[in-house]
Structures are given as structure tokens and as C-alpha cells.
Design a protein around this motif. Sequence first.
Motif, mmCIF file in Angstrom:
data_model
loop_
_atom_site.group_PDB
_atom_site.id
_atom_site.type_symbol
_atom_site.label_atom_id
_atom_site.label_comp_id
_atom_site.label_asym_id
_atom_site.label_seq_id
_atom_site.Cartn_x
_atom_site.Cartn_y
_atom_site.Cartn_z
ATOM 1 N N PRO A 41 0.831 -1.216 0.000
ATOM 2 C CA PRO A 41 0.000 0.000 0.000
ATOM 3 C C PRO A 41 0.865 1.266 0.000
ATOM 4 C CG PRO A 41 -0.861 -1.597 1.557
ATOM 5 C CD PRO A 41 0.459 -2.143 1.082
ATOM 6 N N PRO A 42 0.314 2.409 -0.451
ATOM 7 C CA PRO A 42 1.083 3.646 -0.622
ATOM 8 C C PRO A 42 1.845 4.106 0.614
ATOM 9 C CG PRO A 42 -1.069 3.868 -1.644
ATOM 10 C CD PRO A 42 -1.077 2.559 -0.908
ATOM 11 N N ALA A 43 1.333 3.814 1.803
ATOM 12 C CA ALA A 43 2.025 4.258 3.020
ATOM 13 C C ALA A 43 3.447 3.717 3.090
ATOM 14 C CB ALA A 43 1.243 3.837 4.263
ATOM 15 N N ALA A 44 3.668 2.525 2.562
ATOM 16 C CA ALA A 44 4.997 1.914 2.631
ATOM 17 C C ALA A 44 6.025 2.731 1.842
ATOM 18 C CB ALA A 44 4.949 0.484 2.112
ATOM 19 N N SER A 45 5.609 3.314 0.726
ATOM 20 C CA SER A 45 6.526 4.141 -0.063
ATOM 21 C C SER A 45 6.938 5.388 0.707
ATOM 22 C CB SER A 45 5.874 4.546 -1.392
ATOM 23 O OG SER A 45 5.630 3.428 -2.207
ATOM 24 N N GLN A 81 9.171 -2.505 9.133
ATOM 25 C CA GLN A 81 8.554 -3.557 9.946
ATOM 26 C C GLN A 81 7.771 -2.996 11.130
ATOM 27 O OE1 GLN A 81 11.163 -6.832 11.023
ATOM 28 N NE2 GLN A 81 12.348 -6.589 9.140
ATOM 29 N N ARG A 82 8.200 -1.842 11.628
ATOM 30 C CA ARG A 82 7.570 -1.294 12.836
ATOM 31 C C ARG A 82 6.352 -0.411 12.566
ATOM 32 N NH1 ARG A 82 11.662 1.635 16.678
ATOM 33 N NH2 ARG A 82 9.671 2.005 17.742
ATOM 34 N N ILE A 83 6.160 0.006 11.332
ATOM 35 C CA ILE A 83 5.054 0.930 11.044
ATOM 36 C C ILE A 83 3.963 0.212 10.255
ATOM 37 C CG2 ILE A 83 4.385 3.068 9.877
ATOM 38 C CD1 ILE A 83 7.099 4.183 10.489
ATOM 39 N N ASP A 84 2.769 0.201 10.806
ATOM 40 C CA ASP A 84 1.635 -0.431 10.130
ATOM 41 C C ASP A 84 1.124 0.464 9.014
ATOM 42 O OD1 ASP A 84 1.714 -2.581 11.900
ATOM 43 O OD2 ASP A 84 0.401 -1.560 13.347
ATOM 44 N N SER A 85 0.493 -0.171 8.039
ATOM 45 C CA SER A 85 -0.089 0.588 6.938
ATOM 46 C C SER A 85 -1.212 1.480 7.441
ATOM 47 C CB SER A 85 -0.630 -0.371 5.872
ATOM 48 O OG SER A 85 -1.120 0.355 4.767
ATOM 49 N N ALA A 86 -1.356 2.630 6.803
ATOM 50 C CA ALA A 86 -2.401 3.586 7.179
ATOM 51 C C ALA A 86 -2.973 4.206 5.914
ATOM 52 C CB ALA A 86 -1.817 4.670 8.094
ATOM 53 N N PRO A 87 -4.200 4.730 5.983
ATOM 54 C CA PRO A 87 -4.797 5.362 4.794
ATOM 55 C C PRO A 87 -3.976 6.564 4.333
ATOM 56 C CG PRO A 87 -6.443 4.994 6.515
ATOM 57 C CD PRO A 87 -5.109 4.746 7.141
ATOM 58 N N VAL A 88 -3.913 6.746 3.031
ATOM 59 C CA VAL A 88 -3.213 7.900 2.449
ATOM 60 C C VAL A 88 -4.181 8.594 1.500
ATOM 61 C CG1 VAL A 88 -1.234 8.679 1.115
ATOM 62 C CG2 VAL A 88 -1.003 6.703 2.617
ATOM 63 N N ASN A 89 -4.911 9.563 2.033
ATOM 64 C CA ASN A 89 -5.900 10.270 1.227
ATOM 65 C C ASN A 89 -5.612 11.764 1.106
ATOM 66 O OD1 ASN A 89 -7.585 7.918 0.845
ATOM 67 N ND2 ASN A 89 -8.202 8.156 2.989
ATOM 68 N N THR A 90 -4.936 12.321 2.090
ATOM 69 C CA THR A 90 -4.704 13.767 2.115
ATOM 70 C C THR A 90 -3.228 14.052 2.370
ATOM 71 O OG1 THR A 90 -5.010 14.016 4.504
ATOM 72 C CG2 THR A 90 -7.002 14.055 3.128
ATOM 73 N N ALA A 122 7.708 7.857 10.457
ATOM 74 C CA ALA A 122 8.818 7.061 9.922
ATOM 75 C C ALA A 122 10.169 7.661 10.309
ATOM 76 C CB ALA A 122 8.699 6.959 8.408
ATOM 77 N N ARG A 123 10.267 8.966 10.316
ATOM 78 C CA ARG A 123 11.522 9.613 10.710
ATOM 79 C C ARG A 123 11.817 9.375 12.194
ATOM 80 N NH1 ARG A 123 13.266 13.083 6.608
ATOM 81 N NH2 ARG A 123 11.728 13.112 4.920
ATOM 82 N N ARG A 124 10.781 9.446 13.018
ATOM 83 C CA ARG A 124 10.954 9.198 14.451
ATOM 84 C C ARG A 124 11.450 7.774 14.692
ATOM 85 N NH1 ARG A 124 5.998 11.211 15.343
ATOM 86 N NH2 ARG A 124 5.239 9.166 15.951
ATOM 87 N N VAL A 125 10.790 6.818 14.057
ATOM 88 C CA VAL A 125 11.146 5.407 14.254
ATOM 89 C C VAL A 125 12.556 5.136 13.718
ATOM 90 C CG1 VAL A 125 10.582 3.041 13.562
ATOM 91 C CG2 VAL A 125 8.754 4.617 14.251
ATOM 92 N N SER A 126 12.906 5.759 12.607
ATOM 93 C CA SER A 126 14.246 5.561 12.034
ATOM 94 C C SER A 126 15.330 6.083 12.968
ATOM 95 C CB SER A 126 14.347 6.275 10.676
ATOM 96 O OG SER A 126 13.450 5.704 9.748
ATOM 97 N N ARG A 127 15.080 7.231 13.578
ATOM 98 C CA ARG A 127 16.067 7.787 14.519
ATOM 99 C C ARG A 127 16.225 6.879 15.738
ATOM 100 N NH1 ARG A 127 13.057 12.686 13.266
ATOM 101 N NH2 ARG A 127 14.179 13.809 11.611
ATOM 102 N N GLU A 128 15.109 6.286 16.169
ATOM 103 C CA GLU A 128 15.183 5.333 17.275
ATOM 104 C C GLU A 128 16.011 4.111 16.892
ATOM 105 O OE1 GLU A 128 11.131 4.503 18.172
ATOM 106 O OE2 GLU A 128 10.706 6.526 18.954
ATOM 107 N N SER A 129 15.830 3.630 15.669
ATOM 108 C CA SER A 129 16.590 2.473 15.200
ATOM 109 C C SER A 129 18.076 2.803 15.132
ATOM 110 C CB SER A 129 16.098 2.047 13.814
ATOM 111 O OG SER A 129 14.776 1.554 13.878
ATOM 112 N N ILE A 130 18.387 4.008 14.675
ATOM 113 C CA ILE A 130 19.802 4.430 14.585
ATOM 114 C C ILE A 130 20.420 4.488 15.984
ATOM 115 C CG2 ILE A 130 21.280 6.409 14.057
ATOM 116 C CD1 ILE A 130 19.374 6.902 11.631
ATOM 117 N N ALA A 131 19.661 4.982 16.929
ATOM 118 C CA ALA A 131 20.176 5.102 18.299
ATOM 119 C C ALA A 131 20.482 3.728 18.903
ATOM 120 C CB ALA A 131 19.152 5.841 19.164
ATOM 121 N N ARG A 132 19.792 2.684 18.427
ATOM 122 C CA ARG A 132 19.997 1.347 18.988
ATOM 123 C C ARG A 132 21.088 0.554 18.268
ATOM 124 N NH1 ARG A 132 14.215 1.370 19.404
ATOM 125 N NH2 ARG A 132 14.094 0.169 17.473
ATOM 126 N N LEU A 133 21.556 1.052 17.139
ATOM 127 C CA LEU A 133 22.563 0.323 16.391
ATOM 128 C C LEU A 133 23.905 0.307 17.129
ATOM 129 C CD1 LEU A 133 21.890 1.429 12.699
ATOM 130 C CD2 LEU A 133 21.631 -0.863 13.675
#
Length: 389
Positions: free
Chosen positions: A321-325, A358-367, A378-389
Motif C-alpha cells: 500500500p502507498p504508506a509503505a513508499s 517492519q515497525r510501522i503499520d499501513s495507514a490510509p493515504v488520502n490527504t 517514519a523519521r521518528r522510528v528511524s532515529r530510534e533504530s539508529i540510536a539502537r545500532l
Amino acid sequence: MLQRLCVLGSTGSIGDSVLDVVARNSDKYVVYALSAHCNIKKLFQQCLEFNPIVAVVSEPHHAIELQAHLQAVQSRTEVCCGIEALCEVVCVAECDTVVAAIVGAAGLLPTLSAARAGKKILLANKEALVMSGALFMRTARESGAVILPLDSEHNAIFQCLQGCDPELSGVERLILTASGGPFRTRSLASLRDVTPKEACAHPNWVMGRKISVDSATMINKGLEIIEASWLFNTAPSRIEALIHPQSIVHSMVVFRDQSVLAQMGNPDMRMSIAHALAYPQRITSGVAPLDLSQLSALTFEKPDLVRFPCLELAMEVINQPPAASIVLNASNEVAVDAFLSMRISFTDIVRVIDRTLQRIDSAPVNTIDDILAIDDQARRVSRESIARL
């Protein structure tokens, strides 16, 4: 009549090339507005050369600095700052054509504003379509905006199609070519030790740091497949990528009768820029002539997805679904920034993106609000992943 341009991202590599072509054809184009993020010194020099009515920067302190420089030379250029100013300047009646060359998600809102205003848009900001493909294309159709691709691959396909709808032209496949970047033959074991300088040393193209890293991971080709799907109304399953190290064939179209049309030229962005600026006419680009007699070989190969796991990840996202892109693009931007600032390794880029997806579920993309919310998450989760590396 002079075509009046607004160049978004004028101090980047695409902006540089656009202004070079404009300078070679000053009887046809005039610059109405320029924009830059923080390269004030370069933007000031561009203002002196092209004398725009407006210059837009990101931050107030940069605006003050630029205004002082311009006042010192009695320039008429007005200085504005912020995303709202950027979205306003692309909509004014005095602007005919908007060159969308801001890198990354930062270019989405002004490019979408230009589409809403019905402008002619020379699109180099692939993220606008990766993040908001359906919304962007619908907005352009409703407003009558004209979208002309600047990326060499998409511009090549546009030229091969001659602007026709692939569904009505007997098109079987679109083939995007890729150089393979600087690590096409480097040992896999050594990729973890890649430095930002090495990743940005593209063998064929002169590009900015972020897009150079995207080329090195080949995630750019996945993003370009998503973009091509929207631009040419073509299912992703009918679009493929081939590595072509010489970067002479910029892309190809395969028709149902198995005819193949290719657009060729030296690897210089000014060629596709000149095509889009003047379409359907042709103008001088400044690109060196292609001497076929000097080419020893043109070779093609399928991408190695073990070597380029970011491309494999992007190709999986294409069918989701579009949210993944949106998540893919945002996470990649955060990961590449971390790599360039040497906070993660080159091979960690794909790990950050994969974990975020993997951590973000799909969501509607209408607006646009839906898009921006997913991007922010996605940016928040990515920064968290970087902090744990």
C-alpha cells in the motif's frame, strides 16, 4: 515570449545545470525566483547573475544575511524565507514554469502547490511522486498542470514515448538504466567500511551527496520505478531496472512487437533539462556530442540484489500500500543523513530502513496531512533504530 522560471533548489547540482542551460538561452528564459536551503554564498552569486524578483531561503537568519548582501550591491531581489513563502512564490501569475529540484521530502509541499496552481512543472524531485503519487497526479489533472520529467531516466522514457499514454501505444515494458554506482564490483565484505567520500564518488554523474549515496545503494532505482509508475500510468510489474555502467543509454521502452526504443547521450543532466525546458522544441544544452565511434562497448546486466539490498527492499515496497513508499523514502533520508555524518555504516542504511518498515503499520493515504503524518512517524522510528545500532 520569455518563459519565466522559478527554480526550487537552485544551488544544488540540478539547479546549477538548469541555470547553465538558461544562461545559454537567455533570449528564451528569465528567472523569476530562486530558492536554496542554506548555501547563501552561492545563492547570492546566482542572484547577481540572474537578477530574480524573489529569492527564498529556509531560515530567517539566512534571509537577513542574504538581504544584507543584496542591499550592499543595490539589488532589486526581494528575500523571503520559510516553506509558506516557497509555496506562495510558485503560485504567482508572474511564474510560468517551476523547476522542482529540491532534494527529498522538503520539496513535496511547494511542488504540490505548483501542481495545484496549474503550472508547468519540470520535475526532478522524485520524492513528490514517491510520497504522494495519487494525490499529486490527481491534482495536476484537475488543475491542468503539465508535468515534464527532468531525471535522465524518466525524461528518456518520455522522449521514447513522445508523450503518449503507454496503454494506448502498445508498450510492453519500461526499462530504467542504472550505472551501478561506485561499488558495482567492490567486494561485498568491504562494503561496511565504505566512507561517505567513497559513496559520493559517482563514476559517471556529478550529483549531490544524498542522491550519490542513493545511487551507491541503488535505492534510487527503486524510487524511480515508483515515480515512473505514476508518471507513465504503468504497473510497477512492467517496469524494470538494468545496470548499464557506461550511462550512455538513459532508458528504454519495449513495445509489444518487441521493438526497443532507447534514448542516448553523454551523462550530463543538461540534456534532459534542455529537453524539458523547451519541449516540444529543442534548444542548445551545452552537452558534448556523443561520438559513437569512440565507444568500445555498451553493456547491460541485471542488478545483484545481494549487493544492493536497498533495491530489493524498494522493489518489495512497490507492491505494498502507498504508506509503505512514504516510510521507505523517509527512513532512507534519515539513514543516509546518519551515514553522511558518520553515525552509522554504509551497510546499516538498509537495516534502518528494513526495521522502520517492519515497525510501522499501513495507514490510509488520502490527504497531504495523512502523508506528512506517516513521514513524521517514519523519521521518528528511524532515529530510534539508529540510536539502537
